[in-house]
Design a protein around this motif. Sequence first.
Motif, PDB file in Angstrom:
ATOM      1  N   LEU A 139      11.093   5.127   8.965  1.00  0.00           N
ATOM      2  CA  LEU A 139      10.853   4.635   7.601  1.00  0.00           C
ATOM      3  C   LEU A 139      12.165   4.421   6.855  1.00  0.00           C
ATOM      4  O   LEU A 139      12.344   3.403   6.174  1.00  0.00           O
ATOM      5  CB  LEU A 139       9.965   5.624   6.847  1.00  0.00           C
ATOM      6  CG  LEU A 139       8.502   5.710   7.316  1.00  0.00           C
ATOM      7  CD1 LEU A 139       7.818   6.915   6.689  1.00  0.00           C
ATOM      8  CD2 LEU A 139       7.751   4.429   6.984  1.00  0.00           C
ATOM      9  N   LYS A 140      13.085   5.358   6.993  1.00  0.00           N
ATOM     10  CA  LYS A 140      14.350   5.244   6.263  1.00  0.00           C
ATOM     11  C   LYS A 140      15.225   4.127   6.815  1.00  0.00           C
ATOM     12  O   LYS A 140      15.913   3.434   6.059  1.00  0.00           O
ATOM     13  CB  LYS A 140      15.085   6.580   6.276  1.00  0.00           C
ATOM     14  CG  LYS A 140      14.393   7.638   5.421  1.00  0.00           C
ATOM     15  CD  LYS A 140      15.196   8.923   5.339  1.00  0.00           C
ATOM     16  CE  LYS A 140      14.544   9.905   4.370  1.00  0.00           C
ATOM     17  NZ  LYS A 140      15.358  11.123   4.175  1.00  0.00           N
ATOM     18  N   LEU A 141      15.217   3.937   8.127  1.00  0.00           N
ATOM     19  CA  LEU A 141      15.990   2.840   8.710  1.00  0.00           C
ATOM     20  C   LEU A 141      15.481   1.494   8.228  1.00  0.00           C
ATOM     21  O   LEU A 141      16.242   0.528   8.121  1.00  0.00           O
ATOM     22  CB  LEU A 141      15.920   2.909  10.237  1.00  0.00           C
ATOM     23  CG  LEU A 141      16.779   3.992  10.891  1.00  0.00           C
ATOM     24  CD1 LEU A 141      16.339   4.218  12.338  1.00  0.00           C
ATOM     25  CD2 LEU A 141      18.257   3.641  10.836  1.00  0.00           C
ATOM     26  N   LYS A 142      14.205   1.425   7.908  1.00  0.00           N
ATOM     27  CA  LYS A 142      13.619   0.190   7.410  1.00  0.00           C
ATOM     28  C   LYS A 142      13.622   0.110   5.885  1.00  0.00           C
ATOM     29  O   LYS A 142      13.223  -0.907   5.317  1.00  0.00           O
ATOM     30  CB  LYS A 142      12.187   0.040   7.944  1.00  0.00           C
ATOM     31  CG  LYS A 142      12.150  -0.318   9.421  1.00  0.00           C
ATOM     32  CD  LYS A 142      10.731  -0.488   9.909  1.00  0.00           C
ATOM     33  CE  LYS A 142      10.715  -1.041  11.329  1.00  0.00           C
ATOM     34  NZ  LYS A 142      11.103  -2.459  11.391  1.00  0.00           N
ATOM     35  N   GLY A 143      14.061   1.190   5.230  1.00  0.00           N
ATOM     36  CA  GLY A 143      14.131   1.185   3.777  1.00  0.00           C
ATOM     37  C   GLY A 143      12.772   1.244   3.103  1.00  0.00           C
ATOM     38  O   GLY A 143      12.584   0.682   2.011  1.00  0.00           O
ATOM     39  N   ILE A 144      11.818   1.932   3.714  1.00  0.00           N
ATOM     40  CA  ILE A 144      10.458   2.020   3.181  1.00  0.00           C
ATOM     41  C   ILE A 144      10.293   3.321   2.409  1.00  0.00           C
ATOM     42  O   ILE A 144      10.501   4.406   2.962  1.00  0.00           O
ATOM     43  CB  ILE A 144       9.422   1.942   4.326  1.00  0.00           C
ATOM     44  CG1 ILE A 144       9.571   0.631   5.087  1.00  0.00           C
ATOM     45  CG2 ILE A 144       8.006   2.108   3.798  1.00  0.00           C
ATOM     46  CD1 ILE A 144       8.899   0.637   6.433  1.00  0.00           C
ATOM     47  N   ALA A 145       9.922   3.226   1.151  1.00  0.00           N
ATOM     48  CA  ALA A 145       9.691   4.417   0.326  1.00  0.00           C
ATOM     49  C   ALA A 145       8.393   5.100   0.765  1.00  0.00           C
ATOM     50  O   ALA A 145       7.409   4.436   1.097  1.00  0.00           O
ATOM     51  CB  ALA A 145       9.611   4.027  -1.142  1.00  0.00           C
ATOM     52  N   PHE A 146       8.408   6.439   0.768  1.00  0.00           N
ATOM     53  CA  PHE A 146       7.208   7.174   1.160  1.00  0.00           C
ATOM     54  C   PHE A 146       7.186   8.534   0.489  1.00  0.00           C
ATOM     55  O   PHE A 146       8.226   9.073   0.097  1.00  0.00           O
ATOM     56  CB  PHE A 146       7.141   7.335   2.684  1.00  0.00           C
ATOM     57  CG  PHE A 146       8.247   8.174   3.279  1.00  0.00           C
ATOM     58  CD1 PHE A 146       8.043   9.511   3.595  1.00  0.00           C
ATOM     59  CD2 PHE A 146       9.498   7.631   3.525  1.00  0.00           C
ATOM     60  CE1 PHE A 146       9.061  10.289   4.142  1.00  0.00           C
ATOM     61  CE2 PHE A 146      10.530   8.392   4.082  1.00  0.00           C
ATOM     62  CZ  PHE A 146      10.306   9.716   4.387  1.00  0.00           C
ATOM     63  N   ASP A 147       5.994   9.078   0.360  1.00  0.00           N
ATOM     64  CA  ASP A 147       5.820  10.443  -0.131  1.00  0.00           C
ATOM     65  C   ASP A 147       5.681  11.368   1.070  1.00  0.00           C
ATOM     66  O   ASP A 147       4.957  11.052   2.027  1.00  0.00           O
ATOM     67  CB  ASP A 147       4.572  10.546  -1.004  1.00  0.00           C
ATOM     68  CG  ASP A 147       4.700   9.775  -2.305  1.00  0.00           C
ATOM     69  OD1 ASP A 147       5.822   9.695  -2.830  1.00  0.00           O
ATOM     70  OD2 ASP A 147       3.681   9.233  -2.779  1.00  0.00           O
ATOM     71  N   TYR A 148       6.372  12.504   0.999  1.00  0.00           N
ATOM     72  CA  TYR A 148       6.331  13.456   2.105  1.00  0.00           C
ATOM     73  C   TYR A 148       5.566  14.705   1.684  1.00  0.00           C
ATOM     74  O   TYR A 148       5.793  15.250   0.598  1.00  0.00           O
ATOM     75  CB  TYR A 148       7.747  13.834   2.540  1.00  0.00           C
ATOM     76  CG  TYR A 148       7.760  14.888   3.633  1.00  0.00           C
ATOM     77  CD1 TYR A 148       7.326  14.586   4.916  1.00  0.00           C
ATOM     78  CD2 TYR A 148       8.191  16.190   3.367  1.00  0.00           C
ATOM     79  CE1 TYR A 148       7.320  15.550   5.922  1.00  0.00           C
ATOM     80  CE2 TYR A 148       8.187  17.152   4.356  1.00  0.00           C
ATOM     81  CZ  TYR A 148       7.750  16.830   5.633  1.00  0.00           C
ATOM     82  OH  TYR A 148       7.736  17.790   6.615  1.00  0.00           O
ATOM     83  N   GLY A 198      -4.066   4.535   2.282  1.00  0.00           N
ATOM     84  CA  GLY A 198      -5.171   5.482   2.368  1.00  0.00           C
ATOM     85  C   GLY A 198      -5.732   5.679   3.764  1.00  0.00           C
ATOM     86  O   GLY A 198      -6.591   6.534   3.969  1.00  0.00           O
ATOM     87  N   LYS A 199      -5.253   4.909   4.748  1.00  0.00           N
ATOM     88  CA  LYS A 199      -5.775   5.015   6.110  1.00  0.00           C
ATOM     89  C   LYS A 199      -4.838   5.884   6.961  1.00  0.00           C
ATOM     90  O   LYS A 199      -3.638   5.624   7.004  1.00  0.00           O
ATOM     91  CB  LYS A 199      -5.908   3.631   6.731  1.00  0.00           C
ATOM     92  CG  LYS A 199      -6.910   2.740   6.010  1.00  0.00           C
ATOM     93  CD  LYS A 199      -6.944   1.346   6.641  1.00  0.00           C
ATOM     94  CE  LYS A 199      -7.931   0.444   5.913  1.00  0.00           C
ATOM     95  NZ  LYS A 199      -7.948  -0.930   6.494  1.00  0.00           N
ATOM     96  N   GLY A 248       0.803  -1.202   0.000  1.00  0.00           N
ATOM     97  CA  GLY A 248       0.000   0.000   0.000  1.00  0.00           C
ATOM     98  C   GLY A 248       0.841   1.258   0.000  1.00  0.00           C
ATOM     99  O   GLY A 248       1.974   1.267   0.453  1.00  0.00           O
ATOM    100  N   GLU A 249       0.264   2.315  -0.501  1.00  0.00           N
ATOM    101  CA  GLU A 249       0.972   3.587  -0.605  1.00  0.00           C
ATOM    102  C   GLU A 249       1.230   4.172   0.773  1.00  0.00           C
ATOM    103  O   GLU A 249       0.387   4.126   1.659  1.00  0.00           O
ATOM    104  CB  GLU A 249       0.130   4.552  -1.434  1.00  0.00           C
ATOM    105  CG  GLU A 249       0.829   5.855  -1.770  1.00  0.00           C
ATOM    106  CD  GLU A 249      -0.016   6.759  -2.646  1.00  0.00           C
ATOM    107  OE1 GLU A 249       0.550   7.656  -3.267  1.00  0.00           O
ATOM    108  OE2 GLU A 249      -1.250   6.555  -2.678  1.00  0.00           O
ATOM    109  N   VAL A 250       2.435   4.744   0.959  1.00  0.00           N
ATOM    110  CA  VAL A 250       2.835   5.312   2.236  1.00  0.00           C
ATOM    111  C   VAL A 250       3.066   6.814   2.056  1.00  0.00           C
ATOM    112  O   VAL A 250       3.832   7.230   1.192  1.00  0.00           O
ATOM    113  CB  VAL A 250       4.121   4.634   2.762  1.00  0.00           C
ATOM    114  CG1 VAL A 250       4.572   5.285   4.057  1.00  0.00           C
ATOM    115  CG2 VAL A 250       3.900   3.140   2.953  1.00  0.00           C
ATOM    116  N   LYS A 251       2.410   7.600   2.903  1.00  0.00           N
ATOM    117  CA  LYS A 251       2.570   9.054   2.871  1.00  0.00           C
ATOM    118  C   LYS A 251       2.764   9.564   4.292  1.00  0.00           C
ATOM    119  O   LYS A 251       2.273   8.978   5.257  1.00  0.00           O
ATOM    120  CB  LYS A 251       1.340   9.732   2.261  1.00  0.00           C
ATOM    121  CG  LYS A 251       1.118   9.446   0.781  1.00  0.00           C
ATOM    122  CD  LYS A 251      -0.080  10.225   0.271  1.00  0.00           C
ATOM    123  CE  LYS A 251      -0.307   9.967  -1.213  1.00  0.00           C
ATOM    124  NZ  LYS A 251      -1.481  10.721  -1.738  1.00  0.00           N
TER     125      LYS A 251
END
Length: 209
Positions: A22-31, A60-61, A2-5
């Motif tokens: 998020l970065k320590l886990k390597g998870i891409a996200f929109d800021y 989306g949640k 799912g999309e991460v923001k």
Amino acid sequence: MGEVKLVGTWVSPYTYRIKWALKLKGIAFDYIEEDLCSKSALLLQYNPIHKKVPVFFHGGKPICESMVIIEYIEEIWPHNPLLPTDPYERAMLRFWIKYAEDKGPSMWMVGEGQHKAEQNSLEMLKIIEEKALGDKKFFGGDNISMLDIVLGLGHWLGGEKLLEAHKLHRLHVWLKNFKQVPVIKEDLLDLDGMLAYLRHQREMSPATH
């Protein structure tokens, strides 16, 4: 997954907590940068209770409150863990997280010119240094843990100079080590920029009596 923001603001240590996790886990996200002087419809809709950042979106949640968000991230993405695998060690880390959260910024308020408050702050920092950090590089041992992320708030309050001045050597070394981790170093607040911004905000605010 799912999309991460992430909705946050650049002067908020609580926003950086989520970025670091998020970065320590390597998870891409929109800021999405939020202007707290003119709060967006998005923020008011998805955090109507406190109307604060950060707000985290996954699929989306929305989820609010930085520690709730970090716990959620840890559950959904268990790789590169921020909590120990041993249940007792995990419980102890959560104990110190609660201690740090309960004390909040007041734990770092030394050098403020108020003797009693300063002594209380130093006592709290000494407890953290002796009982939680000990001789470890990070509170999580060789790797950054959730507690390291929580105590990263010290950077906003000039912690490195403060700790050196008050001879809290192990905490001083810890904060230096923390700030040298690549994903932390690339996303640290410019303290001079923050102070200039806050001065500007005070100047722009109407006088009150």
